[in-house]
Design an enzyme around this catalytic site. Structure first.
Site, PDB file in Angstrom:
ATOM      1  N   ASP A  13     -20.217  47.170  -1.977  1.00 51.89           N
ATOM      2  CA  ASP A  13     -20.839  46.299  -0.973  1.00 51.89           C
ATOM      3  C   ASP A  13     -19.906  45.204  -0.462  1.00 51.89           C
ATOM      4  O   ASP A  13     -20.350  44.112  -0.090  1.00 51.89           O
ATOM      5  CB  ASP A  13     -22.127  45.638  -1.532  1.00 51.89           C
ATOM      6  CG  ASP A  13     -23.153  46.668  -1.949  1.00 51.89           C
ATOM      7  OD1 ASP A  13     -23.185  47.749  -1.344  1.00 51.89           O
ATOM      8  OD2 ASP A  13     -23.934  46.373  -2.879  1.00 51.89           O
ATOM      9  N   LYS A  16     -17.193  47.526   3.390  1.00 49.40           N
ATOM     10  CA  LYS A  16     -16.351  48.688   3.768  1.00 49.40           C
ATOM     11  C   LYS A  16     -16.821  49.316   5.069  1.00 49.40           C
ATOM     12  O   LYS A  16     -16.008  49.709   5.908  1.00 49.40           O
ATOM     13  CB  LYS A  16     -16.385  49.753   2.641  1.00 49.40           C
ATOM     14  CG  LYS A  16     -15.862  49.245   1.308  1.00 49.40           C
ATOM     15  CD  LYS A  16     -16.004  50.290   0.217  1.00 49.40           C
ATOM     16  CE  LYS A  16     -17.434  50.583  -0.165  1.00 49.40           C
ATOM     17  NZ  LYS A  16     -18.155  49.460  -0.792  1.00 49.40           N
ATOM     18  N   GLY A  40     -24.392  52.462   0.668  1.00 47.16           N
ATOM     19  CA  GLY A  40     -25.106  51.956   1.839  1.00 47.16           C
ATOM     20  C   GLY A  40     -24.104  51.132   2.623  1.00 47.16           C
ATOM     21  O   GLY A  40     -23.720  50.055   2.176  1.00 47.16           O
ATOM     22  N   HIS A  41     -23.628  51.661   3.738  1.00 45.20           N
ATOM     23  CA  HIS A  41     -22.572  50.996   4.508  1.00 45.20           C
ATOM     24  C   HIS A  41     -23.155  50.473   5.821  1.00 45.20           C
ATOM     25  O   HIS A  41     -23.659  51.254   6.630  1.00 45.20           O
ATOM     26  CB  HIS A  41     -21.406  51.970   4.760  1.00 45.20           C
ATOM     27  CG  HIS A  41     -20.699  52.372   3.491  1.00 45.20           C
ATOM     28  ND1 HIS A  41     -19.614  53.206   3.461  1.00 45.20           N
ATOM     29  CD2 HIS A  41     -20.924  52.023   2.192  1.00 45.20           C
ATOM     30  CE1 HIS A  41     -19.212  53.357   2.206  1.00 45.20           C
ATOM     31  NE2 HIS A  41     -19.999  52.661   1.421  1.00 45.20           N
ATOM     32  N   GLN A 222     -18.691  52.721  -3.058  1.00 41.59           N
ATOM     33  CA  GLN A 222     -18.689  51.895  -4.273  1.00 41.59           C
ATOM     34  C   GLN A 222     -17.422  51.025  -4.331  1.00 41.59           C
ATOM     35  O   GLN A 222     -16.911  50.665  -3.292  1.00 41.59           O
ATOM     36  CB  GLN A 222     -18.837  52.761  -5.536  1.00 41.59           C
ATOM     37  CG  GLN A 222     -20.216  53.397  -5.698  1.00 41.59           C
ATOM     38  CD  GLN A 222     -20.426  54.618  -4.822  1.00 41.59           C
ATOM     39  OE1 GLN A 222     -19.660  55.566  -4.890  1.00 41.59           O
ATOM     40  NE2 GLN A 222     -21.453  54.621  -4.017  1.00 41.59           N
TER      41      GLN A 222
HETATM   42  P1  GDP Z   1     -20.363  48.234   2.039  1.00 41.93           P
HETATM   43  O1  GDP Z   1     -21.223  49.020   1.111  1.00 41.93           O
HETATM   44  O2  GDP Z   1     -19.045  47.875   1.419  1.00 41.93           O
HETATM   45  O3  GDP Z   1     -20.189  48.910   3.372  1.00 41.93           O
HETATM   46  O4  GDP Z   1     -21.120  46.861   2.294  1.00 41.93           O
HETATM   47  P2  GDP Z   1     -22.692  46.685   2.621  1.00 41.93           P
HETATM   48  O5  GDP Z   1     -22.946  47.116   4.005  1.00 41.93           O
HETATM   49  O6  GDP Z   1     -23.523  47.281   1.548  1.00 41.93           O
HETATM   50  O7  GDP Z   1     -22.839  45.122   2.435  1.00 41.93           O
HETATM   51  C1  GDP Z   1     -22.112  44.217   3.193  1.00 41.93           C
HETATM   52  C2  GDP Z   1     -23.110  43.310   3.929  1.00 41.93           C
HETATM   53  O8  GDP Z   1     -22.424  42.187   4.450  1.00 41.93           O
HETATM   54  C3  GDP Z   1     -23.740  43.992   5.134  1.00 41.93           C
HETATM   55  O9  GDP Z   1     -25.034  43.460   5.311  1.00 41.93           O
HETATM   56  C4  GDP Z   1     -22.826  43.561   6.295  1.00 41.93           C
HETATM   57  O10 GDP Z   1     -23.491  43.578   7.547  1.00 41.93           O
HETATM   58  C5  GDP Z   1     -22.484  42.163   5.878  1.00 41.93           C
HETATM   59  N1  GDP Z   1     -21.173  41.674   6.297  1.00 41.93           N
HETATM   60  C6  GDP Z   1     -19.987  42.346   6.382  1.00 41.93           C
HETATM   61  N2  GDP Z   1     -18.983  41.498   6.690  1.00 41.93           N
HETATM   62  C7  GDP Z   1     -19.546  40.274   6.797  1.00 41.93           C
HETATM   63  C8  GDP Z   1     -19.025  38.960   7.069  1.00 41.93           C
HETATM   64  O11 GDP Z   1     -17.825  38.764   7.249  1.00 41.93           O
HETATM   65  N3  GDP Z   1     -19.907  37.932   7.071  1.00 41.93           N
HETATM   66  C9  GDP Z   1     -21.238  38.112   6.852  1.00 41.93           C
HETATM   67  N4  GDP Z   1     -22.036  37.042   6.878  1.00 41.93           N
HETATM   68  N5  GDP Z   1     -21.768  39.318   6.589  1.00 41.93           N
HETATM   69  C10 GDP Z   1     -20.928  40.378   6.563  1.00 41.93           C
HETATM   70  P1  IMO Z   2     -21.460  51.025  -1.607  1.00 46.64           P
HETATM   71  O1  IMO Z   2     -20.691  52.234  -1.142  1.00 46.64           O
HETATM   72  C1  IMO Z   2     -22.913  48.613  -4.908  1.00 46.64           C
HETATM   73  C2  IMO Z   2     -24.072  50.739  -8.560  1.00 46.64           C
HETATM   74  C3  IMO Z   2     -25.520  50.802  -8.961  1.00 46.64           C
HETATM   75  C4  IMO Z   2     -25.372  50.848 -10.479  1.00 46.64           C
HETATM   76  C5  IMO Z   2     -24.144  51.722 -10.672  1.00 46.64           C
HETATM   77  C6  IMO Z   2     -24.460  53.183 -10.948  1.00 46.64           C
HETATM   78  O2  IMO Z   2     -22.563  50.638  -0.698  1.00 46.64           O
HETATM   79  O3  IMO Z   2     -20.525  49.910  -1.924  1.00 46.64           O
HETATM   80  P2  IMO Z   2     -25.305  55.190  -9.418  1.00 46.64           P
HETATM   81  O4  IMO Z   2     -26.539  55.327  -8.592  1.00 46.64           O
HETATM   82  O5  IMO Z   2     -24.044  55.320  -8.642  1.00 46.64           O
HETATM   83  O6  IMO Z   2     -25.312  56.063 -10.634  1.00 46.64           O
HETATM   84  O7  IMO Z   2     -25.376  53.673  -9.993  1.00 46.64           O
HETATM   85  O8  IMO Z   2     -23.398  51.611  -9.477  1.00 46.64           O
HETATM   86  N1  IMO Z   2     -23.769  51.234  -7.200  1.00 46.64           N
HETATM   87  C7  IMO Z   2     -23.422  50.439  -6.179  1.00 46.64           C
HETATM   88  N2  IMO Z   2     -23.335  49.096  -6.100  1.00 46.64           N
HETATM   89  N3  IMO Z   2     -22.567  49.365  -3.854  1.00 46.64           N
HETATM   90  C8  IMO Z   2     -22.636  50.712  -3.934  1.00 46.64           C
HETATM   91  O9  IMO Z   2     -22.191  51.520  -2.942  1.00 46.64           O
HETATM   92  C9  IMO Z   2     -23.107  51.307  -5.117  1.00 46.64           C
HETATM   93  N4  IMO Z   2     -23.322  52.577  -5.518  1.00 46.64           N
HETATM   94  C10 IMO Z   2     -23.704  52.521  -6.790  1.00 46.64           C
HETATM   95  O10 IMO Z   2     -26.220  49.667  -8.533  1.00 46.64           O
HETATM   96  O11 IMO Z   2     -25.086  49.570 -10.977  1.00 46.64           O
HETATM   97 MG    MG Z   3     -23.169  48.974   0.321  1.00 46.30          MG
END
Ligand code: GDP
Ligand code: IMO
Ligand code: MG
Length: 434
Positions: A13, A16, A40-41, A222
């Protein structure tokens, strides 16, 4: 060698999705190489928010997308993602590797059952069947896309694996639920209609694209600390989000990679169980969670927030041979008097500079902090004004913090993100030579 890897340098999270979307403008091919719909991207542009679980984040630029063999593919989630995306995009130019393993409904059930049996030691998985699917892959009883397309093989493999799973359910977990082969077969046949035209040999196509000098982006899911080998085992996922996963999970060799960029937040977050040495105190932790909207993009669970951890950052640079960093969410820390960086760990009066393998040791580690002056709290519009002016318009305190990050990492910052929107991005160094 125009191949760049974008991977998570923390606990997932990191942003990416946003970073891959940003770079996709100049890319020809975007590849997911591991993980499944536990990812979840999030991508934000034009006032709209998109959350992708399986489709690579280059989809909104209409680029060639590849789901590599290292991914575990939930057919239902993929079908839904395709249906949801179709009205919103011009075309879906997707290739799914015929060697990709499939997550079936019983993998998700088993994920839930296994977690409930772990009791207090539960991992806190996303319950998306990730662990059980990779377990079957390694145990050599998994179902691959190529099997899905062959009626005879499909029937035989399902018979064998379901027979074993039903015995496990009954005799190990004492579950009354039994898997119906008829239902699983019908499920497979229904979903393969939707995906069969996308299937091919991803390694062949990818290597051809590289030969033709196309710009290729690899999108990690991840993060480094969730890696099955290098993460905080057993509080990890079941794949390799670190650099090695690119090669096993897509079918290319390491000599093709030009740049490896680690995505990190200006702080850290973690969802699910496991240690987090620099976890913030309650008040600042909750403030960061609310301000940063730190709730899981897949499960909606609240993310735990911590201060930037230099031990983790150095570990991520070393393990992945990072060439650079993309740093996100520094806007979220705005308004704090002081921001902290955990520079090392202390255990029994001794300093620990390297990330320990033992969870028992890690749990006992105390953070050693260095404090920095904070920067102002600005609105999204105000950050956008700064973004337009570039790096030197950033508050001086933030630039000092960024210098510290570069000093810890020993590699330069390529990109600074100051908001969820695609436009709220300052590019410092290019990744492709166009
Ligand atoms: P990922 O799994 O690495 O793609 O990240 P996620 O999408 O799960 O979580 C990142 C969250 O931060 C999302 O809600 C993005 O919209 C948000 N986000 C990304 N970059 C920034 C930033 O520079 N500032 C803020 N406030 N939010 C951001
Ligand atoms: P993205 O790509 C954050 C965490 C779960 C749990 C552990 C194992 O959005 O960054 P799993 O379901 O993979 O067996 O769970 O890994 N986890 C993540 N945490 N971002 C993710 O993906 C994750 N995918 C799995 O919360 O702790
Ligand atoms: Mg994510």
């Amino acid at each position: 060698m125009p191949c760049t890897v974008i991977l998570g340098a923390q606990f997932g999270d990191e942003g990416k999705g946003k970073v891959v979307d940003y770079y996709s403008k100049d890319a020809d091919v975007i590849v997911r190489y591991q993980g499944g719909c536990n990812a979840g991207h999030t991508i934000v542009f034009g006032g709209q928010v998109f959350k992708l679980h399986l489709i690579p984040s280059g989809v909104f630029y209409g680029k060639r997308l590849i789901i590599g063999n290292g991914v575990v593919l939930d057919l239902e989630t993929l079908s839904k993602e395709i249906d949801d995306l179709n009205p919103k995009i011009e075309k879906l130019d997707l290739l799914i590797s015929n060697r990709t393993h499939i997550t079936l409904p019983f993998h998700k059930e088993l994920d839930g059952i296994e977690e409930s049996f772990r009791g207090k030691s539960k991992i806190g998985t996303t319950k998306r069947g990730i662990g059980p699917t990779y377990t079957d892959k390694v145990a050599r009883c998994g179902l691959r896309i190529v099997d899905l397309l062959d009626n005879e093989v499909l029937d035989k493999k399902l018979s064998e694996t379901i027979m074993i799973k039903n015995r496990i359910l009954k005799n190990v977990f004492e579950s009354k639920t039994q898997i119906s082969k008829k239902e699983i077969l019908a499920y497979c046949i229904k979903h393969r209609e939707k995906i069969k035209d996308y299937v091919g040999d991803a390694s062949v196509e990818l290597n051809n694209a590289i030969k033709q000098d196309k710009n290729v982006l690899f999108e990690g899911a991840q993060g480094t600390l969730l890696d099955i080998d290098h993460g905080t085992y057993p509080f990890v996922t079941s794949s390799n989000p670190t650099i090695g996963g690119v090669f096993t999970g897509s079918g290319i060799g390491p000599k093709h990679i030009d740049k490896i960029i680690g995505v990190m937040k200006g702080y850290i977050t973690r969802v699910g169980g496991g240690p987090m040495t620099s976890e913030m105190g309650k008040v600042i932790g909750e403030r960061t969670r609310e301000k940063g909207k730190e709730f899981g993009a897949t499960t909606g669970r609240p993310r735990r927030c911590g201060w930037l951890d230099a031990v983790i950052l150095r570990y991520a640079v070393r393990l992945n041979s990072l060439n650079g960093i993309a740093i996100t969410k520094l806007d979220v820390l705005g308004g704090l008097n002081k921001v902290k960086v955990c520079t090392s760990y202390k255990i029994n009066g001794k300093t620990l500079e390297e990330f320990p393998a033992s969870l028992k040791i890690l749990e006992k580690c105390e953070p050693v902090y260095e404090e920095f002056d904070g920067w102002e709290d600005l609105s999204e519009e105000e950050w956008m004004e700064i973004v337009k002016k570039g790096y030197y318009a950033l508050p001086k305190e933030m630039r000092d913090y960024l210098k510290k990050v570069e000093e810890i990492a020993g590699v330069p910052i390529f990109l600074i993100s100051l908001g969820p929107d695609r436009e709220a991005t300052i590019s410092i160094k290019e990744i492709f030579d166009h």
